[in-house]
Design an enzyme around this catalytic site. Structure first.
Site, short mmCIF file in Angstrom:
data_model
loop_
_atom_site.label_atom_id
_atom_site.label_comp_id
_atom_site.label_asym_id
_atom_site.label_seq_id
_atom_site.Cartn_x
_atom_site.Cartn_y
_atom_site.Cartn_z
N ASP A 296 0.84 -1.20 0.00
CA ASP A 296 0.00 0.00 0.00
C ASP A 296 0.88 1.25 0.00
O ASP A 296 1.56 1.54 0.97
CB ASP A 296 -0.87 0.00 1.27
N GLU B 202 7.40 -10.53 11.84
CA GLU B 202 6.48 -10.80 12.97
C GLU B 202 5.03 -10.50 12.60
O GLU B 202 4.11 -11.26 12.91
CB GLU B 202 6.92 -9.92 14.15
N ASN C 150 -10.91 7.23 3.80
CA ASN C 150 -11.39 8.25 4.75
C ASN C 150 -12.79 8.75 4.41
O ASN C 150 -13.17 9.84 4.84
CB ASN C 150 -10.40 9.43 4.81
N ARG D 143 10.18 -6.99 12.75
CA ARG D 143 8.75 -6.69 12.90
C ARG D 143 7.99 -6.96 11.61
O ARG D 143 6.83 -7.38 11.63
CB ARG D 143 8.56 -5.22 13.29
N LYS E 220 -2.61 5.92 -4.42
CA LYS E 220 -3.74 6.82 -4.12
C LYS E 220 -3.57 8.18 -4.77
O LYS E 220 -2.45 8.68 -4.91
CB LYS E 220 -3.88 7.01 -2.60
N GLN F 229 -10.73 2.53 2.50
CA GLN F 229 -9.59 2.37 3.42
C GLN F 229 -9.73 3.41 4.52
O GLN F 229 -9.64 4.60 4.25
CB GLN F 229 -8.28 2.54 2.66
N LYS G 120 2.50 -1.26 8.97
CA LYS G 120 3.74 -0.66 8.44
C LYS G 120 4.88 -0.93 9.41
O LYS G 120 4.73 -0.82 10.62
CB LYS G 120 3.54 0.86 8.28
N LEU H 99 -2.09 -0.75 13.88
CA LEU H 99 -1.36 -0.80 15.15
C LEU H 99 -1.42 0.58 15.83
O LEU H 99 -0.58 0.90 16.69
CB LEU H 99 0.10 -1.22 14.91
N GLY H 100 -2.37 1.40 15.40
CA GLY H 100 -2.52 2.73 16.00
C GLY H 100 -1.29 3.59 15.80
O GLY H 100 -0.93 4.38 16.68
N TYR I 29 2.93 9.75 -0.24
CA TYR I 29 4.01 9.18 0.58
C TYR I 29 5.38 9.46 -0.04
O TYR I 29 6.40 9.21 0.59
CB TYR I 29 3.83 7.66 0.78
N HIS J 94 -7.65 9.54 -1.91
CA HIS J 94 -7.03 9.50 -0.59
C HIS J 94 -7.91 10.14 0.51
O HIS J 94 -8.05 9.59 1.58
CB HIS J 94 -5.66 10.19 -0.66
N1 LIG Z 1 -5.44 6.20 3.66
C1 LIG Z 1 -4.92 6.92 4.63
O1 LIG Z 1 -5.26 8.11 4.82
C2 LIG Z 1 -3.91 6.31 5.54
C3 LIG Z 1 -3.54 6.94 6.73
C4 LIG Z 1 -2.62 6.32 7.56
C5 LIG Z 1 -2.08 5.08 7.19
N2 LIG Z 1 -2.43 4.49 6.01
C6 LIG Z 1 -1.85 3.18 5.57
O2 LIG Z 1 -1.84 2.26 6.68
C7 LIG Z 1 -0.49 1.89 6.94
C8 LIG Z 1 -0.27 1.58 8.42
O3 LIG Z 1 -0.63 2.65 9.26
P1 LIG Z 1 0.43 3.49 10.07
O4 LIG Z 1 1.59 3.78 9.20
O5 LIG Z 1 -0.32 4.61 10.69
O6 LIG Z 1 0.97 2.58 11.25
P2 LIG Z 1 0.73 1.17 11.95
O7 LIG Z 1 0.97 0.08 11.01
O8 LIG Z 1 -0.54 1.24 12.72
O9 LIG Z 1 1.95 1.25 13.00
C9 LIG Z 1 3.27 1.46 12.55
C10 LIG Z 1 4.15 1.77 13.75
O10 LIG Z 1 4.23 0.65 14.61
C11 LIG Z 1 5.56 0.19 14.68
N3 LIG Z 1 5.50 -1.29 14.61
C12 LIG Z 1 5.10 -2.02 13.53
N4 LIG Z 1 5.11 -3.33 13.83
C13 LIG Z 1 5.52 -3.43 15.11
C14 LIG Z 1 5.73 -4.53 15.98
N5 LIG Z 1 5.50 -5.77 15.56
N6 LIG Z 1 6.18 -4.27 17.24
C15 LIG Z 1 6.39 -3.00 17.67
N7 LIG Z 1 6.21 -1.92 16.88
C16 LIG Z 1 5.77 -2.13 15.61
C17 LIG Z 1 6.29 0.79 13.51
O11 LIG Z 1 7.66 1.01 13.82
P3 LIG Z 1 8.88 0.75 12.80
O12 LIG Z 1 8.42 1.14 11.43
O13 LIG Z 1 9.94 1.67 13.35
O14 LIG Z 1 9.25 -0.69 12.92
C18 LIG Z 1 5.55 2.12 13.36
O15 LIG Z 1 6.03 3.06 14.31
C19 LIG Z 1 0.31 3.08 6.43
O16 LIG Z 1 1.67 2.81 6.32
C20 LIG Z 1 -0.40 3.36 5.13
O17 LIG Z 1 -0.02 2.43 4.14
C21 LIG Z 1 -3.35 5.09 5.20
#
Ligand SMILES: NC(=O)c1ccc[n+]([C@@H]2O[C@H](COP(=O)([O-])OP(=O)(O)OC[C@H]3O[C@@H](n4cnc5c(N)ncnc54)[C@H](OP(=O)(O)O)[C@@H]3O)[C@@H](O)[C@H]2O)c1
Length: 294
Positions: A59, A259, A160, A256, A89, A181, A250, A210-211, A64, A122
């Site tokens: 994604d 994992e 959104n 990770r 997007k 999404q 992400k 993962l918030g 980005y 987006h």
């Molecule tokens: N459409 C939209 O408007 C929108 C908005 C937000 C996100 N997204 C999409 O959703 C994806 C995920 O959301 P997000 O980027 O907000 O974050 P997320 O996946 O909820 O969390 C990522 C965070 O958690 C950490 N992490 C990941 N796996 C872990 C684990 N197993 N143990 C401990 N820490 C862990 C990562 O650190 P490290 O990277 O340092 O390992 C990073 O800081 C985005 O990348 C994007 O593709 C879309």
């Protein structure tokens, strides 16, 4: 407990499990998120790692600014294109049919691809088009429908979108969106949007599953993770799958990245799912697209 109809016939003990979108296109049930992954080595190496350990769904987004590195990793992975599911997007400034067409062409060029599997609006109510966003969404969506009919995108999505944005869009859409999404994790499941998505055969992709890293401080999750001999991340991602959402974790950390795919050899008891469901508000709520300042 909420269970999406997209789970019907899906075996979540199989690591290459897919959901089937309303147009028949198959989509791997976990996607690799790339927001805040820096262009260059960081994006290239993390996408390479993700593909190496088994992700087949990536994604990204124009916003980005990492499409080029993502595209390079896709190419260098050597994985046949048809085995991959790639999403990008349309960013907020694009407001017309022509601009949307051009934005898609530019994304394809940066990715080095001749089609994407999913192309998404987006945000529904960007600052640049506030006051006029229903017309803007309908225009850019028309360009996406034409790109779909031309084979440049295999499915169409939004992101959104709240219920009223979807209702407005459906008034002019010729083809229903296949995906919405949205921010979905134990802290906010946006039940009204998810219910509307389900009613209209729209798959809910769970962003920030993962918030954005905030789930890791929640004690109840630690207790549940210990019980299953899993990590907090794995428990929360499995919770997302058990509901029939499509989580997009992400990470730029190789351990990770691996994992977060360890989700297919266990499932949560109904009681634990309920405990996690009750974490509403524990680490923040979805941003309101109607008041977001971008
Ligand atoms: N459409 C939209 O408007 C929108 C908005 C937000 C996100 N997204 C999409 O959703 C994806 C995920 O959301 P997000 O980027 O907000 O974050 P997320 O996946 O909820 O969390 C990522 C965070 O958690 C950490 N992490 C990941 N796996 C872990 C684990 N197993 N143990 C401990 N820490 C862990 C990562 O650190 P490290 O990277 O340092 O390992 C990073 O800081 C985005 O990348 C994007 O593709 C879309």
């Amino acid at each position: 407990m909420f269970k999406s109809k997209f789970l019907k016939g899906v075996d979540l003990s199989y690591k290459h499990a897919v959901y089937t979108l309303s147009n028949g296109v198959k989509i791997p049930v976990v996607g690799f998120g790339t927001w805040q992954v820096k262009d260059g080595n960081e994006a290239y190496l993390s996408v390479m790692e993700a593909l190496k350990v088994g992700y087949r769904h990536i994604d990204t987004a124009e916003a980005y600014r990492n499409e080029e590195s993502v595209g390079r990793a896709i190419k260098d992975s050597g994985i046949p294109r048809e085995e991959l599911f790639i999403t990008t997007k349309l960013w907020n400034q694009h407001g017309t049919y022509e601009e949307a067409k051009e934005a898609l062409e530019n994304s394809l060029k940066r990715l080095g691809l001749n089609y994407v599997d999913l192309y998404i609006i987006h945000w529904p109510h960007p600052l640049a088009h506030r006051g006029n966003s229903t017309k803007r969404n309908s225009e850019v969506y028309r360009a996406m429908e034409d790109a779909y009919l031309e084979g440049k995108i295999r499915s169409i999505g939004v992101s959104n979108f709240k219920v009223h944005h979807l209702e407005d869009l459906l008034k002019t859409a010729r083809i229903k969106p296949m995906v919405n999404q949205i921010f979905v994790n134990p802290s906010d499941q946006q039940k009204d949007v998810v219910e509307f998505n389900e009613k209209h055969d729209i798959l809910t992709e769970a962003y920030s599953p993962l918030g954005t890293g905030k789930i890791f401080g929640v004690t109840q999750l630690e207790e549940i993770a210990n019980k299953y001999n899993k990590t907090i991340g794995q428990v929360v991602l499995r919770w997302s799958l058990d509901h029939g959402y499509l989580p997009l974790p992400k990470s730029v950390t190789p351990s990770r990245i691996k994992e977060n795919l360890g989700l297919f050899d266990f499932k949560l008891d109904a009681l634990d799912i309920e405990i996690i469901d009750n974490l509403y508000g524990a680490f923040g709520l979805a941003l309101d697209p109607d008041t977001a300042d971008f």
